[in-house]
Every structure is written in C-alpha cells, then in structure tokens.
Motif scaffolding. Sequence first.
Motif, PDB file in Angstrom:
ATOM      1  N   UNK A 184       0.837  -1.176   0.000  1.00 42.29           N
ATOM      2  CA  UNK A 184       0.000   0.000   0.000  1.00 42.29           C
ATOM      3  C   UNK A 184       0.886   1.245   0.000  1.00 42.29           C
ATOM      4  N   UNK A 185       0.502   2.219  -0.804  1.00 46.21           N
ATOM      5  CA  UNK A 185       1.160   3.520  -0.857  1.00 46.21           C
ATOM      6  C   UNK A 185       0.272   4.500  -0.101  1.00 46.21           C
ATOM      7  N   UNK A 186       0.835   5.204   0.876  1.00 48.46           N
ATOM      8  CA  UNK A 186       0.071   6.148   1.685  1.00 48.46           C
ATOM      9  C   UNK A 186       0.620   7.547   1.386  1.00 48.46           C
ATOM     10  N   UNK A 187      -0.204   8.390   0.782  1.00 48.00           N
ATOM     11  CA  UNK A 187       0.249   9.685   0.278  1.00 48.00           C
ATOM     12  C   UNK A 187       0.072  10.831   1.260  1.00 48.00           C
ATOM     13  N   UNK A 188       1.122  11.630   1.361  1.00 50.24           N
ATOM     14  CA  UNK A 188       1.088  12.896   2.064  1.00 50.24           C
ATOM     15  C   UNK A 188       0.679  13.968   1.047  1.00 50.24           C
ATOM     16  N   UNK A 189       0.455  15.173   1.522  1.00 51.96           N
ATOM     17  CA  UNK A 189      -0.055  16.248   0.672  1.00 51.96           C
ATOM     18  C   UNK A 189       0.895  16.657  -0.457  1.00 51.96           C
ATOM     19  N   UNK A 190       2.160  16.895  -0.142  1.00 55.61           N
ATOM     20  CA  UNK A 190       3.082  17.459  -1.129  1.00 55.61           C
ATOM     21  C   UNK A 190       3.185  16.635  -2.419  1.00 55.61           C
ATOM     22  N   UNK A 191       3.398  15.315  -2.347  1.00 55.04           N
ATOM     23  CA  UNK A 191       3.462  14.567  -3.608  1.00 55.04           C
ATOM     24  C   UNK A 191       2.182  14.668  -4.434  1.00 55.04           C
ATOM     25  N   UNK A 192       1.032  14.617  -3.771  1.00 51.53           N
ATOM     26  CA  UNK A 192      -0.233  14.719  -4.507  1.00 51.53           C
ATOM     27  C   UNK A 192      -0.389  16.093  -5.152  1.00 51.53           C
ATOM     28  N   UNK A 193      -0.090  17.126  -4.393  1.00 49.63           N
ATOM     29  CA  UNK A 193      -0.249  18.488  -4.911  1.00 49.63           C
ATOM     30  C   UNK A 193       0.624  18.704  -6.145  1.00 49.63           C
ATOM     31  N   UNK A 194       1.891  18.309  -6.070  1.00 48.24           N
ATOM     32  CA  UNK A 194       2.790  18.622  -7.188  1.00 48.24           C
ATOM     33  C   UNK A 194       2.628  17.674  -8.363  1.00 48.24           C
ATOM     34  N   UNK A 195       2.256  16.431  -8.123  1.00 46.85           N
ATOM     35  CA  UNK A 195       1.919  15.560  -9.253  1.00 46.85           C
ATOM     36  C   UNK A 195       0.668  16.096  -9.957  1.00 46.85           C
ATOM     37  N   UNK A 196      -0.288  16.595  -9.167  1.00 45.06           N
ATOM     38  CA  UNK A 196      -1.500  17.165  -9.762  1.00 45.06           C
ATOM     39  C   UNK A 196      -1.190  18.457 -10.517  1.00 45.06           C
ATOM     40  N   UNK A 197      -0.355  19.320  -9.936  1.00 43.65           N
ATOM     41  CA  UNK A 197       0.010  20.576 -10.612  1.00 43.65           C
ATOM     42  C   UNK A 197       0.682  20.281 -11.950  1.00 43.65           C
TER      43      UNK A 197
END
Length: 169
Positions: A1-14
């Motif tokens: 399982x991969x558990x995501x913090x905010x920063x990776x999600x935000x910048x992959x989305x950006x």
Amino acid sequence: MWVFDATPLIYLAKAEQLEMVAALEKRCVLPGSVYEEVVEAGIEQGYPDACRVEHAVTDGTLAVVEGEETPLLGRLREADGLTTADASVLACAATHDGVAVMDESYGRNIAAAEGIETRGTAYLVLLAVKRGTIDAEAGREAIDSMLDAGWYCSPDVYGKVVRKLESFE
C-alpha cells in the motif's frame, strides 16, 4: 500500500501527472486529514490541482482512509514539527505495512526512526519511467514542471534524478 502525504499529490496534480499514481501496482490511499488539506481546503482556495486530486479519489485511483487510533499515532501527534496529516500518513503506513509517500525530510527522518518505509515524489517519477509508464523525456518534463510549480528539490538531488533518467534512455 502507498500512503500519500499532501506534497506529492499536490505537485503531481500541478504537473498533471497523477496517472503515475494510477500506474502503481499497490493500493494508493490518503488519510482523511490529507484529503481535507489537499482537496477540501484546496478547492475552497480555488486551486485546480485540488480538483484533479478529487477526481483521482472519485475515479478510484486514490482511496480516502480514516486512521486508526494507535499508540504510534498518539506519539506522532505529539512530535514537534509534524502536522496532523503527516502523523496520519506515517501511522497509516506503519499499521498497514505500507510505504509513506512524503517529501519533507523531517517526516522522513521520523519515519526512519520508527522503521517506516518512505519514498518521495522523485522516486515515483523514476519508477514510472523504469516501468515504462512514461518515457525518460516525459519524466524529466514532469520533474521540471513540478519545480516550476514550486516543488522543492535540492540541486544535488535534481542532478541525481536527471542522471538516473538519462540512464533509462
């Protein structure tokens, strides 16, 4: 399982690169506190990347999970310098024998002390290239796009990532 913090999600989305998350072979989750920080607060503030993360949740790429109250979570909540979301990410990864995806060095140092495996955003880009999800040029473009959007990567790490990407060509 991969558990995501905010920063990776935000910048992959950006960088419009959330498909890298979809290509991971294990379940991808984010604690409710990360969802609140990235999606709910982000949409409230008008960030387009927040809508992209929300869509990834809606389409099943990411699942929102509520953290279990554990002694580890309680201890992590008391750590100076860790947000509630960071503590939830680490505790969830520990509880489910998962990998915490976070970039902040303080959180990664706490994770190491607790025996929790971590990976960062650059690792996910390199993994996507290695697996053929994207080519090396697209990987470099993703890294550069994240940097342009404000993602922090030390010059030393950037050089290592670029050399690794070049080795895949």
